[in-house]
Design a protein around this motif. Sequence first.
Motif, short mmCIF file in Angstrom:
data_model
loop_
_atom_site.label_atom_id
_atom_site.label_comp_id
_atom_site.label_asym_id
_atom_site.label_seq_id
_atom_site.Cartn_x
_atom_site.Cartn_y
_atom_site.Cartn_z
N HIS A 203 4.53 -2.78 3.17
CA HIS A 203 4.43 -4.15 2.67
C HIS A 203 3.69 -5.00 3.69
O HIS A 203 3.99 -4.99 4.89
CB HIS A 203 5.82 -4.74 2.44
N GLY A 204 2.75 -5.80 3.19
CA GLY A 204 2.03 -6.73 4.06
C GLY A 204 0.55 -6.40 4.11
O GLY A 204 0.17 -5.24 4.33
N LYS B 163 7.77 -10.55 -3.78
CA LYS B 163 8.88 -11.32 -3.24
C LYS B 163 9.31 -10.85 -1.86
O LYS B 163 10.04 -11.56 -1.16
CB LYS B 163 10.07 -11.28 -4.21
N ILE B 164 8.87 -9.66 -1.46
CA ILE B 164 9.22 -9.19 -0.11
C ILE B 164 8.28 -9.81 0.92
O ILE B 164 8.70 -10.26 1.98
CB ILE B 164 9.18 -7.65 -0.05
N THR B 165 6.99 -9.85 0.61
CA THR B 165 6.03 -10.39 1.58
C THR B 165 5.79 -11.88 1.40
O THR B 165 5.40 -12.55 2.35
CB THR B 165 4.69 -9.66 1.45
N GLY B 166 6.01 -12.39 0.16
CA GLY B 166 5.64 -13.78 -0.08
C GLY B 166 4.14 -13.92 0.08
O GLY B 166 3.40 -12.94 0.13
N SER C 145 0.82 -1.21 0.00
CA SER C 145 0.00 0.00 0.00
C SER C 145 0.85 1.25 0.00
O SER C 145 1.95 1.29 0.56
CB SER C 145 -0.92 0.02 1.23
N LYS C 146 0.32 2.29 -0.65
CA LYS C 146 0.89 3.63 -0.61
C LYS C 146 -0.25 4.59 -0.27
O LYS C 146 -1.34 4.49 -0.82
CB LYS C 146 1.52 4.00 -1.95
N ILE C 147 0.02 5.52 0.65
CA ILE C 147 -1.02 6.43 1.14
C ILE C 147 -0.57 7.87 0.91
O ILE C 147 0.55 8.25 1.29
CB ILE C 147 -1.30 6.20 2.64
N TRP C 148 -1.47 8.65 0.30
CA TRP C 148 -1.25 10.08 0.13
C TRP C 148 -2.30 10.85 0.94
O TRP C 148 -3.48 10.48 0.94
CB TRP C 148 -1.40 10.50 -1.33
#
Length: 783
Positions: free
Chosen positions: A129-130, A160-163, A116-119
């Motif tokens: 991540h997650g 690939k970071i969270t799987g 997620s990205k939040i503005w």
Amino acid sequence: MIISFKKLLKYSFLLIFAFNLTSCKEANYEAKVNFNKDWKFTKLKETTTSDEAFSKPNFNASSWEAVSLPHTTNIEPQTVNNQWQGVAWYRKSFNVPVDPSTKKVFLELEAAMNFSKIWINGMLVSEHHGGYLPVKVDISKYVNRGNNVVAIRLDNTDNKITGPKPLKRLDFNMYGGLYRNAWLHFSNKVYISDAVLAKKVAGGGIFITYPKVSKAVSEVATKTHIINEEKEAKEVKVVQSVFYKGRLVKAQTSTKKIAAESDIEIKELFILNEAKLWSPRDPNLYHLETKVFIGEKEIDTKTTKFGIRVFTFDKENQLEINGVKTFLRGVNRHQDYPFIGYALSDNAQYRDAKKIKEGGFDYIRLSHYPQSPAFLDACDELGIVVVDAIMGWQFYNDTDAFREYCYRSATELIRRDRNRPSVLAWEVSLNETKAMTIPFMEELNRITHAEYPGENVYSCGWMDDVYDIYFQARQHRILHPHALKDKPYSVSEYGDWEYHSKNGGLNQDNLPNDLRAELSSRQARANGEKRLLNMAYNLQESHNDNLHTVAYSDSYWVMYDYNRGYHPDIEYSGVMDLFRLPKFGYYFYQSQRDTEVVNVLKLATFWNKNSPLDVKVFSNAAEVKLFLNDKLIANQKPDQNKNTDKLNHPPFTFKIPSFEAGTLKAIGFINGKQVSEDIVKTAEKPAKLKIWIDESGKKPKADVNDVVFCYIAAVDENGTINTDYTEEITVTLNGDIEIMNLDIIKAEAGIATALIRIGSSLNGTVSAKTKELKAADFNFKLN
């Protein structure tokens, strides 16, 4: 211009009144505001750099879909083998009723799948991540008093970071969306911190522990972290009050000085005589009310639910809860629903937990990821012991980014759930992941004990190195027996794979595929009595086998049928199906409960011409009598071989010479006294439809995106469900309710299911009919 004294006085009064009105409005703002409504949503087939325009405060999203939370990015079919993955955007205008230069403002998303990205007002404030743990952001510097805009970009593609491993071979689903609640928090600049945002090991927020637990005298230790972001020192008074069922038990007050732009931890110890202890049998809950004052002004307050209990292991590594030896009969759970994926209402989460408890389970392993706070609230309330898990399944990425993600997940999971009485242990392990290294596991174990210091705190994992508790699935034990190290042992999964796979460790490799399918534990309700009974036998056999090991608990795989993501079939090993309708195995587990809790008796038959003549009765009675059309068939005690069977209550088996249509009645007795009864009638030709809904302890609720299962059964003139009925049923709705099924609604073993979402009112009507059967209606009404 000359203003008269009278007019000046009038204007001054109005000015003072307006100022006081504004001040009161700010002073009386809610500290925690539900943030679920009035979102705009879109999902993208393709992404480009121009997508960033969606984050701008002046972007026009009027063409986007209007939604409220919990929300899924895509309504899926009943069988999901091509789940939607991609980028989704959410936008919302919101009001901040306070001056952010003098107050604190936080945004909390209970879950946001997956990256997620939040503005806020066009400014990027978070990248996370997650998709299973909360995203909480201090947005005080980014908001204005009055109107603001939040934009959120979600990406649930393989990561690939969270799987874990790619969805095309994952074996469960990771549905997208803002699928839990969202909140806006307001506070003063002197406030009780958030446990995660504070970034303090074994600190932050409010942390409750139990140095001493006994029926006579118990000790409750509290640690409260308070931050002062003001430019000057502040003296605070902290009043902490313990309540039981709304009654004040004890209160303590302390006064401390906090330096400017600093923080402090305030510790208290409550001595409670004859405290009500928490256990699966008696899930007694207390509430700690923490109030912070500067002078006589209350500036912050928090309420924390807790239960006084201690989990210990004796010399044989058997579990004791508050000193009482306790075997935990448990189950695993995936958190998804049909059609809406993960986007369950809080009420739906409770209903899932209620069915687990009523099914005879006092324990649940939350596989294989952190689950909803609402579900854990229900476990605390109902008395279900929990193993809380980080995300992990058959995936390890040998990178620092992946390891750091796992370490952060373990830290945040413990900080989120450490005050819950239901949590026995922390599964800070990647399930069935052989590539985990010893240093990796050692760091996860270290984090567990650093974040929750003291005795009787346990990490657990599926390898017998490092962790305090060893988890092993039964199929692994059959295939790979080895000496158990001196530590507590739990059978983490059983009853499914070892009866399904050709390498499951029994004799499946010698069986043809069709026979393997028949004898498997993966059985739909539509597969008929013989196969459902065989599934129940598998559960009985494997659970009994677990009781012959040194395990202190086991957890059947799995509570509810679920989608596998890549597979053309649903995973059918649930003791309840995807729509939360029970199979015979559910009644087997119910029958294992103690008669001091409930008397159970269930005839595991439809009793029609195709029914097996060996009739199973699942009961915890000491004696059962079976009647066919009021004629006594047999009077029986359990078929129990004490040398091999450790089950609390083995099933009763009655041999009936030949089929005779009519009424089967079973009556259970204890010490010669009737305690239970069940009746099954042979169904005649379907004559009408019957409609009911699944409440499971929570009535449908309007204006919270509640979802309920609506069942439609084909019944004969006597109201008996005809389990041979498999026709399509037409369902129509009136009022502020919505049907979530994408597929046609068709009966399975006599019952069809519609998933109904409740709107802003509760006055809708569900109608059902077929070509042959009379229409039936169900009315939702406000209480």
